[in-house]
Design a protein around this motif. Structure first.
Motif, PDB file in Angstrom:
ATOM      1  N   UNK A  16       0.808  -1.214   0.000  1.00  0.00           N
ATOM      2  CA  UNK A  16       0.000   0.000   0.000  1.00  0.00           C
ATOM      3  C   UNK A  16       0.842   1.265   0.000  1.00  0.00           C
ATOM      4  N   UNK A  17       2.125   1.146  -0.321  1.00  0.00           N
ATOM      5  CA  UNK A  17       2.984   2.321  -0.452  1.00  0.00           C
ATOM      6  C   UNK A  17       2.630   3.024  -1.765  1.00  0.00           C
ATOM      7  N   UNK A  18       2.678   4.346  -1.752  1.00  0.00           N
ATOM      8  CA  UNK A  18       2.263   5.138  -2.912  1.00  0.00           C
ATOM      9  C   UNK A  18       3.295   6.212  -3.189  1.00  0.00           C
ATOM     10  N   UNK A  19       3.512   6.511  -4.478  1.00  0.00           N
ATOM     11  CA  UNK A  19       4.334   7.648  -4.858  1.00  0.00           C
ATOM     12  C   UNK A  19       3.628   8.347  -6.009  1.00  0.00           C
ATOM     13  N   UNK A  20       3.751   9.668  -6.018  1.00  0.00           N
ATOM     14  CA  UNK A  20       3.171  10.481  -7.080  1.00  0.00           C
ATOM     15  C   UNK A  20       4.266  11.407  -7.580  1.00  0.00           C
ATOM     16  N   UNK A  21       4.449  11.464  -8.883  1.00  0.00           N
ATOM     17  CA  UNK A  21       5.417  12.364  -9.517  1.00  0.00           C
ATOM     18  C   UNK A  21       4.653  13.169 -10.560  1.00  0.00           C
ATOM     19  N   UNK A  22       4.821  14.490 -10.528  1.00  0.00           N
ATOM     20  CA  UNK A  22       4.122  15.344 -11.486  1.00  0.00           C
ATOM     21  C   UNK A  22       4.938  16.609 -11.731  1.00  0.00           C
ATOM     22  N   UNK A  23       4.785  17.189 -12.917  1.00  0.00           N
ATOM     23  CA  UNK A  23       5.486  18.450 -13.186  1.00  0.00           C
ATOM     24  C   UNK A  23       4.844  19.590 -12.402  1.00  0.00           C
ATOM     25  N   UNK A  24       5.678  20.486 -11.925  1.00  0.00           N
ATOM     26  CA  UNK A  24       5.198  21.671 -11.228  1.00  0.00           C
ATOM     27  C   UNK A  24       4.988  22.810 -12.215  1.00  0.00           C
ATOM     28  N   UNK A  25       4.386  23.909 -11.765  1.00  0.00           N
ATOM     29  CA  UNK A  25       4.077  25.013 -12.669  1.00  0.00           C
ATOM     30  C   UNK A  25       5.307  25.745 -13.208  1.00  0.00           C
ATOM     31  N   UNK A  26       6.433  25.619 -12.538  1.00  0.00           N
ATOM     32  CA  UNK A  26       7.652  26.312 -12.974  1.00  0.00           C
ATOM     33  C   UNK A  26       8.585  25.380 -13.749  1.00  0.00           C
ATOM     34  N   UNK A  27       8.054  24.241 -14.208  1.00  0.00           N
ATOM     35  CA  UNK A  27       8.878  23.293 -14.938  1.00  0.00           C
ATOM     36  C   UNK A  27       9.685  22.392 -14.021  1.00  0.00           C
ATOM     37  N   UNK A  28       9.448  22.509 -12.727  1.00  0.00           N
ATOM     38  CA  UNK A  28      10.128  21.650 -11.764  1.00  0.00           C
ATOM     39  C   UNK A  28       9.414  20.303 -11.693  1.00  0.00           C
TER      40      UNK A  28
END
Length: 75
Positions: A16-28
């Motif tokens: 049940x471990x979770x990770x989320x990766x997404x681009x930020x608004x400044x390209x980070x």
């Protein structure tokens, strides 16, 4: 790519471990990791809600704001 292992005595489907990766608004790049509690009810769903809220709020967000967002999405 990510690697994870279930706790001893549990299957990969019970992890049940979770990770989320997404681009930020400044390209980070934003990343959040949540450790779901194996012995609880809806642990994975709550870990997903927390990680998604943390990524959406970004760095510097207070815990109260992240929790409020996760709770709002839970209802």
């Amino acid at each position: 790519r990510a690697w994870t292992r279930p706790k001893p005595g549990h299957t990969a489907e019970e992890n049940e471990d979770v990770w989320v990766v997404a681009p930020g608004p400044a390209g980070d790049l934003r990343l959040a990791v949540a450790d779901g509690a194996t012995e609880g009810i809806f642990s994975r769903a709550w870990a997903e809600a927390l990680a998604a809220a943390a990524v959406a709020h970004g760095p510097g967000a207070g815990v109260a704001a992240v929790l409020a967002d996760a709770r709002a999405g839970w209802a």
